[in-house]
Each structure stands twice: as structure tokens, then as C-alpha cells.
Design a protein around this motif. Structure first.
Motif, PDB file in Angstrom:
ATOM      1  N   ALA A 108      -1.782  11.473  10.372  1.00 34.81           N
ATOM      2  CA  ALA A 108      -3.122  12.329  10.337  1.00 34.81           C
ATOM      3  C   ALA A 108      -3.255  12.906   8.916  1.00 34.81           C
ATOM      4  O   ALA A 108      -4.457  13.162   8.576  1.00 34.81           O
ATOM      5  N   ASP A 109      -2.247  12.982   7.986  1.00 35.24           N
ATOM      6  CA  ASP A 109      -2.498  13.004   6.601  1.00 35.24           C
ATOM      7  C   ASP A 109      -2.773  11.797   5.805  1.00 35.24           C
ATOM      8  O   ASP A 109      -1.911  10.802   5.730  1.00 35.24           O
ATOM      9  N   GLU A 110      -3.996  11.823   5.288  1.00 34.55           N
ATOM     10  CA  GLU A 110      -4.478  10.499   4.769  1.00 34.55           C
ATOM     11  C   GLU A 110      -3.587  10.224   3.453  1.00 34.55           C
ATOM     12  O   GLU A 110      -3.372   9.099   3.108  1.00 34.55           O
ATOM     13  N   ASP A 111      -3.053  11.265   2.828  1.00 33.57           N
ATOM     14  CA  ASP A 111      -2.318  11.081   1.603  1.00 33.57           C
ATOM     15  C   ASP A 111      -1.099  10.272   2.119  1.00 33.57           C
ATOM     16  O   ASP A 111      -0.432   9.493   1.389  1.00 33.57           O
ATOM     17  N   TYR A 112      -0.387  10.882   3.147  1.00 36.67           N
ATOM     18  CA  TYR A 112       0.668  10.287   3.674  1.00 36.67           C
ATOM     19  C   TYR A 112       0.704   8.825   3.860  1.00 36.67           C
ATOM     20  O   TYR A 112       1.341   7.794   3.714  1.00 36.67           O
ATOM     21  N   ALA A 113      -0.452   8.607   4.787  1.00 35.51           N
ATOM     22  CA  ALA A 113      -0.718   7.252   5.271  1.00 35.51           C
ATOM     23  C   ALA A 113      -0.910   6.221   3.822  1.00 35.51           C
ATOM     24  O   ALA A 113      -0.442   5.163   3.917  1.00 35.51           O
ATOM     25  N   ALA A 114      -1.587   6.769   2.956  1.00 32.48           N
ATOM     26  CA  ALA A 114      -1.735   5.925   1.763  1.00 32.48           C
ATOM     27  C   ALA A 114      -0.407   5.849   1.079  1.00 32.48           C
ATOM     28  O   ALA A 114      -0.213   4.427   0.573  1.00 32.48           O
ATOM     29  N   ALA A 115       0.499   6.646   0.876  1.00 30.72           N
ATOM     30  CA  ALA A 115       1.890   6.187   0.437  1.00 30.72           C
ATOM     31  C   ALA A 115       2.480   5.118   0.975  1.00 30.72           C
ATOM     32  O   ALA A 115       3.245   4.388   0.561  1.00 30.72           O
ATOM     33  N   THR A 129       5.087 -12.645   2.434  1.00 30.21           N
ATOM     34  CA  THR A 129       4.050 -12.550   3.159  1.00 30.21           C
ATOM     35  C   THR A 129       2.558 -12.298   2.596  1.00 30.21           C
ATOM     36  O   THR A 129       2.487 -11.127   2.148  1.00 30.21           O
ATOM     37  N   THR A 130       1.693 -13.045   2.741  1.00 27.19           N
ATOM     38  CA  THR A 130       0.366 -12.666   2.163  1.00 27.19           C
ATOM     39  C   THR A 130      -0.926 -12.129   2.915  1.00 27.19           C
ATOM     40  O   THR A 130      -1.822 -11.891   2.557  1.00 27.19           O
ATOM     41  N   THR A 131      -0.724 -12.629   4.143  1.00 25.69           N
ATOM     42  CA  THR A 131      -1.530 -11.901   5.157  1.00 25.69           C
ATOM     43  C   THR A 131      -0.835 -11.456   6.462  1.00 25.69           C
ATOM     44  O   THR A 131       0.129 -11.998   7.044  1.00 25.69           O
ATOM     45  N   ALA A 132      -1.302 -10.290   7.115  1.00 22.53           N
ATOM     46  CA  ALA A 132      -0.731  -9.871   8.096  1.00 22.53           C
ATOM     47  C   ALA A 132      -1.822  -9.260   9.134  1.00 22.53           C
ATOM     48  O   ALA A 132      -2.833  -8.767   8.519  1.00 22.53           O
ATOM     49  N   GLN A 133      -1.443  -9.244  10.422  1.00 18.81           N
ATOM     50  CA  GLN A 133      -2.328  -8.523  11.341  1.00 18.81           C
ATOM     51  C   GLN A 133      -1.569  -7.236  11.965  1.00 18.81           C
ATOM     52  O   GLN A 133      -0.649  -7.415  12.541  1.00 18.81           O
ATOM     53  N   VAL A 134      -2.271  -6.115  11.285  1.00 17.34           N
ATOM     54  CA  VAL A 134      -1.564  -4.910  11.358  1.00 17.34           C
ATOM     55  C   VAL A 134      -1.996  -3.787  11.984  1.00 17.34           C
ATOM     56  O   VAL A 134      -3.468  -3.572  12.335  1.00 17.34           O
ATOM     57  N   PHE A 135      -1.308  -3.044  12.973  1.00 15.86           N
ATOM     58  CA  PHE A 135      -1.400  -1.877  13.767  1.00 15.86           C
ATOM     59  C   PHE A 135      -1.555  -0.635  12.759  1.00 15.86           C
ATOM     60  O   PHE A 135      -0.580  -0.671  11.861  1.00 15.86           O
ATOM     61  N   GLY A 136      -2.567   0.341  12.917  1.00 16.83           N
ATOM     62  CA  GLY A 136      -2.621   1.515  12.005  1.00 16.83           C
ATOM     63  C   GLY A 136      -2.136   2.391  13.237  1.00 16.83           C
ATOM     64  O   GLY A 136      -1.161   2.060  14.189  1.00 16.83           O
ATOM     65  N   THR A 137      -2.642   3.669  13.156  1.00 15.01           N
ATOM     66  CA  THR A 137      -2.383   4.666  14.164  1.00 15.01           C
ATOM     67  C   THR A 137      -3.563   5.032  14.936  1.00 15.01           C
ATOM     68  O   THR A 137      -4.598   4.498  14.628  1.00 15.01           O
ATOM     69  N   VAL A 138      -3.603   6.133  15.747  1.00 13.21           N
ATOM     70  CA  VAL A 138      -4.583   6.561  16.326  1.00 13.21           C
ATOM     71  C   VAL A 138      -5.809   7.240  15.383  1.00 13.21           C
ATOM     72  O   VAL A 138      -6.959   7.405  15.583  1.00 13.21           O
ATOM     73  N   HIS A 139      -5.117   7.545  14.180  1.00 11.44           N
ATOM     74  CA  HIS A 139      -6.107   8.180  13.139  1.00 11.44           C
ATOM     75  C   HIS A 139      -6.834   7.229  12.337  1.00 11.44           C
ATOM     76  O   HIS A 139      -6.137   6.130  11.571  1.00 11.44           O
ATOM     77  N   ALA A 140      -8.039   7.458  12.181  1.00 15.35           N
ATOM     78  CA  ALA A 140      -8.905   6.502  11.610  1.00 15.35           C
ATOM     79  C   ALA A 140      -8.640   6.462  10.110  1.00 15.35           C
ATOM     80  O   ALA A 140      -8.663   5.344   9.365  1.00 15.35           O
ATOM     81  N   GLN A 141      -8.272   7.612   9.499  1.00 19.87           N
ATOM     82  CA  GLN A 141      -7.698   7.439   8.042  1.00 19.87           C
ATOM     83  C   GLN A 141      -6.687   6.856   7.854  1.00 19.87           C
ATOM     84  O   GLN A 141      -6.398   6.323   6.740  1.00 19.87           O
ATOM     85  N   SER A 142      -5.595   6.317   8.681  1.00 19.46           N
ATOM     86  CA  SER A 142      -4.640   5.530   8.449  1.00 19.46           C
ATOM     87  C   SER A 142      -5.266   4.133   8.220  1.00 19.46           C
ATOM     88  O   SER A 142      -4.693   3.387   7.380  1.00 19.46           O
ATOM     89  N   VAL A 143      -6.350   3.901   8.862  1.00 19.62           N
ATOM     90  CA  VAL A 143      -6.916   2.305   8.506  1.00 19.62           C
ATOM     91  C   VAL A 143      -7.593   2.290   7.317  1.00 19.62           C
ATOM     92  O   VAL A 143      -7.361   1.391   6.539  1.00 19.62           O
ATOM     93  N   ASP A 144      -8.172   3.561   6.890  1.00 17.87           N
ATOM     94  CA  ASP A 144      -8.786   3.619   5.642  1.00 17.87           C
ATOM     95  C   ASP A 144      -7.879   3.210   4.639  1.00 17.87           C
ATOM     96  O   ASP A 144      -8.190   2.694   3.392  1.00 17.87           O
ATOM     97  N   ALA A 145      -6.836   3.984   4.695  1.00 19.49           N
ATOM     98  CA  ALA A 145      -5.685   4.031   3.727  1.00 19.49           C
ATOM     99  C   ALA A 145      -5.170   2.761   3.343  1.00 19.49           C
ATOM    100  O   ALA A 145      -4.875   2.139   2.270  1.00 19.49           O
ATOM    101  N   PHE A 146      -4.960   1.933   4.627  1.00 16.73           N
ATOM    102  CA  PHE A 146      -4.395   0.694   4.425  1.00 16.73           C
ATOM    103  C   PHE A 146      -5.366  -0.251   3.884  1.00 16.73           C
ATOM    104  O   PHE A 146      -5.080  -1.173   3.114  1.00 16.73           O
ATOM    105  N   PHE A 147      -6.633  -0.311   4.197  1.00 13.20           N
ATOM    106  CA  PHE A 147      -7.602  -1.321   3.709  1.00 13.20           C
ATOM    107  C   PHE A 147      -7.757  -0.943   2.340  1.00 13.20           C
ATOM    108  O   PHE A 147      -7.942  -1.884   1.588  1.00 13.20           O
ATOM    109  N   ALA A 148      -7.970   0.396   1.767  1.00  9.21           N
ATOM    110  CA  ALA A 148      -8.172   0.673   0.391  1.00  9.21           C
ATOM    111  C   ALA A 148      -6.962  -0.160  -0.528  1.00  9.21           C
ATOM    112  O   ALA A 148      -7.294  -0.712  -1.619  1.00  9.21           O
ATOM    113  N   ALA A 149      -5.555   0.092   0.055  1.00 11.77           N
ATOM    114  CA  ALA A 149      -4.421  -0.585  -0.803  1.00 11.77           C
ATOM    115  C   ALA A 149      -4.618  -1.944  -0.732  1.00 11.77           C
ATOM    116  O   ALA A 149      -4.233  -2.666  -1.770  1.00 11.77           O
ATOM    117  N   ALA A 150      -5.086  -2.580   0.433  1.00 13.93           N
ATOM    118  CA  ALA A 150      -5.043  -4.043   0.717  1.00 13.93           C
ATOM    119  C   ALA A 150      -6.250  -4.700  -0.405  1.00 13.93           C
ATOM    120  O   ALA A 150      -6.033  -5.564  -1.107  1.00 13.93           O
TER     121      ALA A 150
END
Length: 438
Positions: A108-115, A129-150
Motif C-alpha cells: 500500500a506504500d508506494e515508496d516501499y513498492a518502488a524500493a 532474465t530480460t523479460t518477465a510476466q509479473v504479479f503486482g499486488t491488489v494495490h494499483a500503486q504497486s504496478v505503477d512502481a514496477f512499470f516506472a522502474a522497468a
């Protein structure tokens, strides 16, 4: 345009080695040259042939005692579960309650997710591994954090927000309407942006109501080209639970089928305990299976029937399924895959293992147009493998008399130490010797 060429032993696949003669399934060049321009494959051939054709401004990296192959593809992994990898002592349903759900509440903490996303991507790249199909969590910000890093690393990644409106802790539940709205916003923000793709992601049927699954199907209809990623028939208790929760469904897969969730970009992880009709529906809809042997062994779930998938014509890719899987390494996952097939009375060749990790995985997630082998024009994602990464590997590799034997040694003895370098879109994103990942 400036070219960068890599001189090495080069291997890539053209076809599934279970469907054509093995020697027709791959191309191997003992002294090869892989030429990259603007992040894409410009040429592949023998060094003797291509070196005279390179322009004077071309740079050459010499990996002649190494093996280059396409970057590995992990078709099923949970990035929030990195910190709970190797948690002791449960099977699937108890494992979710004991370890997974408490861990995922922190996102739920976007900063935590980003780290965590940054450290997760470091691990993927360190393991080739250069490509992965990835689960986030129920929190939309977890996906925002992952995509921003990728996106910052220019990686081809697929991710999605978990849909989960029942049979989970209150703080991890959404509603069908919230899950739909969050997913729609994430699709519009991230899908097709750079090398990123979105996956509609119900965790599994027991944690989504029929109403939520129906809205997941609506998202797929409204946004052609997005993926669907979930779990199917991993554990016998899970299968029995689905029958109780969906009494109208013919079988587990039918709970998804009724919602319109099958298709060429749909991936179902595990698929250990399938009925005959489920195999047929997966084949008929061109859906895919993520084969996750490390996780299947770790949770005591069972043995995946790889040869049945070949016989039925169902697409398959490899998945580590971290954190139930105990390794990020696709090489170690190949070793576990080989062992599970031995236990099931079938032999899996190292050619099949490397195919599943590259072109087969790309086909399973409908990314073969972009990645998976070194066809001219494809994105230049590749890994440099070191057959002498450890004293034992060096000793054993020196005694290999064939490509089959060398690949088998890499699969059986290899791990992150075997990855000398990882490249994504032509850029070096991990170099082992200086322990840097970018």
C-alpha cells in the motif's frame, strides 16, 4: 548508424525441438558474430563472414570463450514476494495465509513498492532474465512502481494489479468495480508504453467472485492486446475449493472460460491437475501454461506433464514463481524441470529447456514478434553465459564433447554466477565481474 558486434559462440532457436528434428530447431555458430544497431539485431553469422562487412566505426566485444543466447523469459513470477522467498513449511493455501498475504499488505506504500521493484529487477537481470510476466499486488500503486522502474531500464515487461474481492484479508480486497477501474487506468497509462505490456490479473478463481471475473473479461474485450495472467490447478485442495465456489462450472478452467479469460495472451500458471477437457480448451483457445517446477516441488504441488502439453499442442513457458519458487535463476529452473520430468517418466533434453527459456517463452506470452531469438530486427535482449563460472563448471565443461552436453552442464550446474553479462535493447544492464546492475 554505429554497430556494436559481439563475438562468441552463439545459440538461438528457430522451432520447438519436440516438433521438428532437433538439428532443425536451432542455429549454433561456434565462432559467431551478433551485430546490434539501435537496440535491435542487425545481423548474425560467422565472424569470418561478417567481420569484413562491419563499418570502420563498429565496436567489437570479444566473448569467444563464452556462449551468447537470447535473454531468458520468466512467464510467471511475483515481484512483491521477493522478500519472503524461502519461507518454510506450508502447501499452497496455508502458504498464502501464513506468508503471502501479510507480505503483500506492505505494498500500500508506494515508496516501499518502488524500493522492492528496483531490487527485484536487479535480481532478474543478475540471473539473465530480460523479460518477465509479473504479479503486482491488489494495490494499483504497486504496478505503477514496477512499470516506472522497468521503463527507466528500457525492459520488456508484463505486469498487472491483482484482482481479489473475496477470501482474503480485508486490507487486500478490492471490489469488482474498484478492480475494473484501477485496471483500466493502469492499462491506459502503461500498456504499450515503450516495451511495457499490461496483464489483467485475477490472483486465482477462489479470491475473485464471478462478478469480478466477468469484469476482468470485459477489460480484455475493451482493450485488445492486453494479457491475462492467473493460476490454475496448482494444488488438489485448491481444485476442490473451486468446485465448491463455482458449482455451475464444469471444471476449474471453466470458471475462467465463462468470463471470457482464455485466449492467445492468456497464461495459466502451474496446470498440474487438469482434466482432459481443460487440456482441450487451452489448446483450442491458444492459451498458455507457465511451467514452474521449482515452486511445484517446494510446495509439494505435483509434477507438470510437459509431454502432455506437447501432445495437446498447448504453449508452454518456464516460470520461477518466486516466492514459492526458491530461485530467480532460469538455469536452476531448467534443472528442476528436468528432474520433474524424470520423476514423471519422461526425458527433457537441454535443447527443449533452452527453447522454453527463450523462443518458447516468447511464443507463450505472445512476444515472439519482438524477442526470443536473434532474427534480424528483433530487440537485442541477450545473455552471455560463462561455462567456466565455477571451478566445477570449468572442469566439467572442458570435458564436453557436444553442444547438447555443454547445454546440459549449464542447466544442471549453472546459477547466477554463470551469467557474465545481461543486455536489454542492446545496452548492458548487468555485468558480473564488477557486480553492477543498471
Amino acid at each position: 548508424m554505429t554497430s556494436h558486434a559481439y563475438r562468441a559462440r552463439v545459440l538461438h532457436f528457430l522451432h520447438d525441438p519436440d516438433l521438428v528434428p532437433i538439428e532443425d530447431s536451432y542455429e549454433y555458430i561456434e565462432d559467431g558474430l551478433l551485430v546490434i544497431e539501435d537496440g535491435r539485431v542487425a545481423a548474425l553469422g560467422s565472424a569470418q563472414q561478417l567481420l569484413p562487412e562491419l563499418g570502420s566505426e563498429a565496436t567489437i566485444t570479444d566473448y569467444r570463450d563464452k556462449l551468447i543466447c537470447p535473454g531468458f523469459i520468466d512467464t510467471h513470477i511475483h515481484y512483491p514476494q521477493k522478500e519472503m522467498i524461502a519461507s518454510y513449511g506450508e502447501q499452497l493455501l496455508q502458504w498464502l495465509e501464513t506468508y503471502t498475504f501479510p507480505t503483500e499488505t506492505q505494498f500500500a506504500d508506494e515508496d516501499y513498492a518502488a524500493a522492492v521493484a528496483e531490487r527485484f529487477l536487479d535480481e532478474l537481470l543478475r540471473h539473465g532474465t530480460t523479460t518477465a510476466q509479473v504479479f503486482g499486488t491488489v494495490h494499483a500503486q504497486s504496478v505503477d512502481a514496477f512499470f516506472a522502474a522497468a521503463e527507466q531500464r528500457d525492459l520488456r515487461m508484463i505486469c498487472g494489479k491483482v484482482l481479489m474481492d473475496r477470501n482474503a484479508p480485508e486490507e487486500l480486497r478490492d471490489t469488482p468495480e474498484e478492480g475494473y477501474a484501477d485496471s483500466k487506468r493502469l492499462i491506459e497509462t502503461w500498456h504499450g508504453r515503450g516495451r511495457l505490456r499490461y496483464a489483467v490479473t485475477p490472483r486465482f478463481a477462489p479470491t475473485s467472485s464471478p462478478e469480478q471475473l466477468a469484469l476482468a473479461g470485459k477489460l480484455l474485450t475493451e482493450h485488445p492486446g492486453v494479457h491475462m495472467h492467473t493460476h490454475l490447478s496448482e494444488n488438489l485442495a485448491e481444485v476442490a475449493w473451486v468446485k465448491e465456489l463455482f458449482p455451475e462450472a464444469k471444471h476449474y478452467l471453466d470458471s475462467y472460460d465463462r468470463a471470457g479469460l482464455l485466449g492467445e495472451r492468456s497464461t495459466f500458471a502451474h496446470c498440474i491437475h487438469l482434466e482432459n477437457d481443460e487440456w482441450q480448451r487451452l489448446a483450442d483457445t491458444n492459451s498458455a501454461i507457465a511451467f514452474c517446477p521449482a515452486s511445484n516441488l517446494f510446495l509439494g504441488s505435483g509434477l507438470f506433464k510437459l509431454q502432455r502439453a506437447v501432445h495437446e499442442g498447448v504453449k508452454v513457458g518456464l516460470g520461477t514463481d518466486v516466492g514459492a519458487g526458491n530461485t530467480f535463476s532460469i538455469l536452476e529452473t531448467m534443472a528442476d524441470a528436468y528432474k520433474t520430468q524424470q520423476l514423471d517418466g519422461n526425458r527433457m533434453t537441454p535443447f527443449k529447456a533452452f527453447y522454453l527459456a527463450t523462443l518458447g517463452g516468447a511464443h507463450s506470452i505472445d512476444c515472439h514478434q519482438h524477442i526470443g531469438n536473434f532474427a534480424v530486427g528483433k530487440e537485442a535482449d541477450f545473455v552471455v553465459l560463462d561455462p567456466a563460472a565455477t571451478p566445477l563448471m570449468e572442469y566439467r565443461s572442458e570435458r564436453c564433447d557436444s553442444l547438447l552436453e555443454l547445454l546440459f552442464v549449464l542447466a544442471m550446474l549453472g546459477d547466477d554466477r554463470s551469467i557474465l553479462a545481461t543486455y536489454a535493447a542492446g545496452a548492458c544492464v548487468h555485468q558480473r565481474d564488477n557486480s553492477e546492475t543498471t
